[in-house]
Design a protein around this motif. Structure first.
Motif, PDB file in Angstrom:
ATOM      1  N   PRO A  71       9.841  63.798  30.525  1.00  0.00           N
ATOM      2  CA  PRO A  71      10.410  62.444  30.507  1.00  0.00           C
ATOM      3  C   PRO A  71      11.784  62.429  29.825  1.00  0.00           C
ATOM      4  O   PRO A  71      12.019  63.174  28.887  1.00  0.00           O
ATOM      5  CB  PRO A  71       9.396  61.643  29.683  1.00  0.00           C
ATOM      6  CG  PRO A  71       8.611  62.636  28.928  1.00  0.00           C
ATOM      7  CD  PRO A  71       8.698  63.931  29.655  1.00  0.00           C
ATOM      8  N   ASN A  72      12.653  61.571  30.346  1.00  0.00           N
ATOM      9  CA  ASN A  72      13.969  61.463  29.713  1.00  0.00           C
ATOM     10  C   ASN A  72      13.927  60.477  28.534  1.00  0.00           C
ATOM     11  O   ASN A  72      12.911  59.832  28.282  1.00  0.00           O
ATOM     12  CB  ASN A  72      15.044  61.090  30.733  1.00  0.00           C
ATOM     13  CG  ASN A  72      14.765  59.733  31.350  1.00  0.00           C
ATOM     14  OD1 ASN A  72      14.169  58.860  30.727  1.00  0.00           O
ATOM     15  ND2 ASN A  72      15.175  59.564  32.591  1.00  0.00           N
ATOM     16  N   LYS A  73      15.054  60.349  27.838  1.00  0.00           N
ATOM     17  CA  LYS A  73      15.124  59.511  26.629  1.00  0.00           C
ATOM     18  C   LYS A  73      14.779  58.050  26.922  1.00  0.00           C
ATOM     19  O   LYS A  73      14.057  57.391  26.176  1.00  0.00           O
ATOM     20  CB  LYS A  73      16.529  59.616  26.027  1.00  0.00           C
ATOM     21  CG  LYS A  73      16.627  59.032  24.653  1.00  0.00           C
ATOM     22  CD  LYS A  73      18.030  59.197  24.098  1.00  0.00           C
ATOM     23  CE  LYS A  73      18.155  58.331  22.867  1.00  0.00           C
ATOM     24  NZ  LYS A  73      19.434  57.776  22.670  1.00  0.00           N
ATOM     25  N   GLU A  74      15.284  57.545  28.048  1.00  0.00           N
ATOM     26  CA  GLU A  74      15.030  56.156  28.429  1.00  0.00           C
ATOM     27  C   GLU A  74      13.543  55.907  28.642  1.00  0.00           C
ATOM     28  O   GLU A  74      12.993  54.892  28.212  1.00  0.00           O
ATOM     29  CB  GLU A  74      15.794  55.811  29.703  1.00  0.00           C
ATOM     30  CG  GLU A  74      17.157  55.249  29.426  1.00  0.00           C
ATOM     31  CD  GLU A  74      17.884  54.910  30.711  1.00  0.00           C
ATOM     32  OE1 GLU A  74      17.244  54.635  31.726  1.00  0.00           O
ATOM     33  OE2 GLU A  74      19.123  54.941  30.672  1.00  0.00           O
ATOM     34  N   ASP A  75      12.883  56.846  29.342  1.00  0.00           N
ATOM     35  CA  ASP A  75      11.436  56.715  29.582  1.00  0.00           C
ATOM     36  C   ASP A  75      10.672  56.707  28.261  1.00  0.00           C
ATOM     37  O   ASP A  75       9.736  55.929  28.077  1.00  0.00           O
ATOM     38  CB  ASP A  75      10.929  57.878  30.449  1.00  0.00           C
ATOM     39  CG  ASP A  75      11.361  57.719  31.897  1.00  0.00           C
ATOM     40  OD1 ASP A  75      11.715  56.581  32.284  1.00  0.00           O
ATOM     41  OD2 ASP A  75      11.356  58.728  32.621  1.00  0.00           O
TER      42      ASP A  75
END
Ligand code: FES
Length: 156
Positions: free
Chosen positions: A2-6
């Protein structure tokens, strides 16, 4: 991965779930004081200091300063739960600007419970822990007044 936003979105969802659950058991006042506790810090060279371990094993410390006969500073620390934080927070708010006698008479476990809009049965002791810690700090301030020369030997 998962990326930072997720991850931020997921963390926010979890926070919301925790708050939603808390709202089923606690008043908005409790939740607000838990999230944004007032006077949550130690005070250097207090005129009165109290430390109490509650029946559950949690500890609260309270620090007061007295100026012109009134409580000019009142702060607390605790290693306890969210409810303990809310109780300590509101106890310091209720104590500020009161005289010694007013604080002693007014800031009780019952008053803290009332101002918080009540607590679940299992958390009621948190309010009495805060009140007892304040009483010890007030008693200590009397002791320090009487034996002010001992202040230089104190660690707190
Ligand atoms: Fe023990 Fe709050 S003081 S649970």
């Amino acid at each position: 991965m998962p990326n930072k936003e997720d991850l931020e979105k997921y963390a926010k969802q979890i926070q919301e779930m925790i708050l939603e659950q808390a709202r089923k058991e606690y008043s908005e006042v409790v939740i607000e004081h838990w999230q944004y506790p007032r006077n949550f810090r130690a005070t250097e060279q207090p005129d009165g200091y109290g430390k109490v371990k509650g029946v559950c094993g949690d500890t609260m410390e309270m620090f007061i300063k007295v100026k012109n006969g009134k409580i000019s500073e009142c702060s607390f620390l605790t290693d306890g739960c969210a409810t303990t934080i809310a109780c300590g927070s509101i106890a310091t708010e209720l104590t500020l600007t009161k005289t010694f006698i007013e604080a002693l008479a007014f800031v009780s476990g019952e008053t803290i419970l009332k101002k918080l809009g009540g607590l679940p049965e299992a958390s009621i002791h948190c309010a009495f822990l805060a009140a007892e810690t304040l009483r010890r700090a007030l008693a200590d301030s009397l002791y320090q007044q009487k034996y002010s020369w001992k202040k230089q030997y104190r660690k707190t």
